[in-house]
Design a protein around this motif. Sequence first.
Motif, PDB file in Angstrom:
ATOM      1  N   LYS A 233      -1.588 -13.738   1.760  1.00  0.00           N
ATOM      2  CA  LYS A 233      -0.696 -13.788   0.602  1.00  0.00           C
ATOM      3  C   LYS A 233       0.677 -14.279   1.024  1.00  0.00           C
ATOM      4  CE  LYS A 233      -3.182 -10.145  -1.704  1.00  0.00           C
ATOM      5  NZ  LYS A 233      -3.141  -8.846  -2.339  1.00  0.00           N
TER       6      LYS A 233
ATOM      7  N   THR B 126      -5.275  -1.854   8.380  1.00  0.00           N
ATOM      8  CA  THR B 126      -6.174  -2.495   7.415  1.00  0.00           C
ATOM      9  C   THR B 126      -5.392  -2.947   6.191  1.00  0.00           C
ATOM     10  OG1 THR B 126      -8.053  -1.203   8.188  1.00  0.00           O
ATOM     11  CG2 THR B 126      -8.236  -2.157   5.988  1.00  0.00           C
ATOM     12  N   ASP B 127      -4.489  -2.104   5.705  1.00  0.00           N
ATOM     13  CA  ASP B 127      -3.641  -2.475   4.570  1.00  0.00           C
ATOM     14  C   ASP B 127      -2.864  -3.745   4.880  1.00  0.00           C
ATOM     15  OD1 ASP B 127      -4.468  -0.139   3.304  1.00  0.00           O
ATOM     16  OD2 ASP B 127      -2.603   0.947   3.709  1.00  0.00           O
ATOM     17  N   ARG B 128      -2.270  -3.817   6.069  1.00  0.00           N
ATOM     18  CA  ARG B 128      -1.489  -4.997   6.471  1.00  0.00           C
ATOM     19  C   ARG B 128      -2.375  -6.233   6.557  1.00  0.00           C
ATOM     20  NH1 ARG B 128      -0.536  -8.027  10.725  1.00  0.00           N
ATOM     21  NH2 ARG B 128      -1.892  -6.791  12.064  1.00  0.00           N
TER      22      ARG B 128
ATOM     23  N   LYS C 221      -5.086  -6.945   5.052  1.00  0.00           N
ATOM     24  CA  LYS C 221      -5.539  -7.400   3.731  1.00  0.00           C
ATOM     25  C   LYS C 221      -4.530  -8.328   3.063  1.00  0.00           C
ATOM     26  CE  LYS C 221      -8.403  -3.427   2.483  1.00  0.00           C
ATOM     27  NZ  LYS C 221      -8.494  -2.252   1.590  1.00  0.00           N
ATOM     28  N   THR C 222      -3.275  -8.310   3.513  1.00  0.00           N
ATOM     29  CA  THR C 222      -2.241  -9.122   2.869  1.00  0.00           C
ATOM     30  C   THR C 222      -1.914 -10.406   3.635  1.00  0.00           C
ATOM     31  OG1 THR C 222      -0.360  -8.061   3.993  1.00  0.00           O
ATOM     32  CG2 THR C 222      -1.177  -7.009   1.980  1.00  0.00           C
TER      33      THR C 222
ATOM     34  N   ARG D 242       4.337  -5.806   2.017  1.00  0.00           N
ATOM     35  CA  ARG D 242       4.127  -7.185   2.456  1.00  0.00           C
ATOM     36  C   ARG D 242       5.353  -8.070   2.276  1.00  0.00           C
ATOM     37  NH1 ARG D 242       4.511 -11.851   0.958  1.00  0.00           N
ATOM     38  NH2 ARG D 242       4.376 -11.215  -1.196  1.00  0.00           N
TER      39      ARG D 242
ATOM     40  N   SER E 100       0.860  -1.181   0.000  1.00  0.00           N
ATOM     41  CA  SER E 100       0.000   0.000   0.000  1.00  0.00           C
ATOM     42  C   SER E 100       0.894   1.227   0.000  1.00  0.00           C
ATOM     43  CB  SER E 100      -0.915   0.007   1.219  1.00  0.00           C
ATOM     44  OG  SER E 100      -0.180   0.213   2.410  1.00  0.00           O
TER      45      SER E 100
END
Length: 104
Positions: free
Chosen positions: A88, A80-82, A84-85, A21, A2
């Motif tokens: 993966k 939130t960005d973290r 979401k990954t 990430r 992000s």
Amino acid sequence: MSRHVLTGINSATTVAIGWDRPLETFFVQVLGPHPEMEGEDEILFWRGTDLRELPTAADAIAEARNWAILPADLNATLETDRLKTLGKSDGEHQAAVKRRLFPD
């Protein structure tokens, strides 16, 4: 990955903050006008380039606070960005490069 771009305290600078990430780190990058190259930016500050260097959003925010006025919800946005990954993982080549750059 992000990336959120903010105007710096000095309006000539821009501050990018986000989550990387593959390196498992948050990052902060500050760019300003290059003194010798018209129209080009110069990196004034950059943290979060090493594996797990800034492991929490709070770590990144503490660094960015010196360079920009930060939105009140930035911690939640970065977390939130973290999150979401989380599902993966590194691909074969990415994992090989990480092993070479960051041996255990």
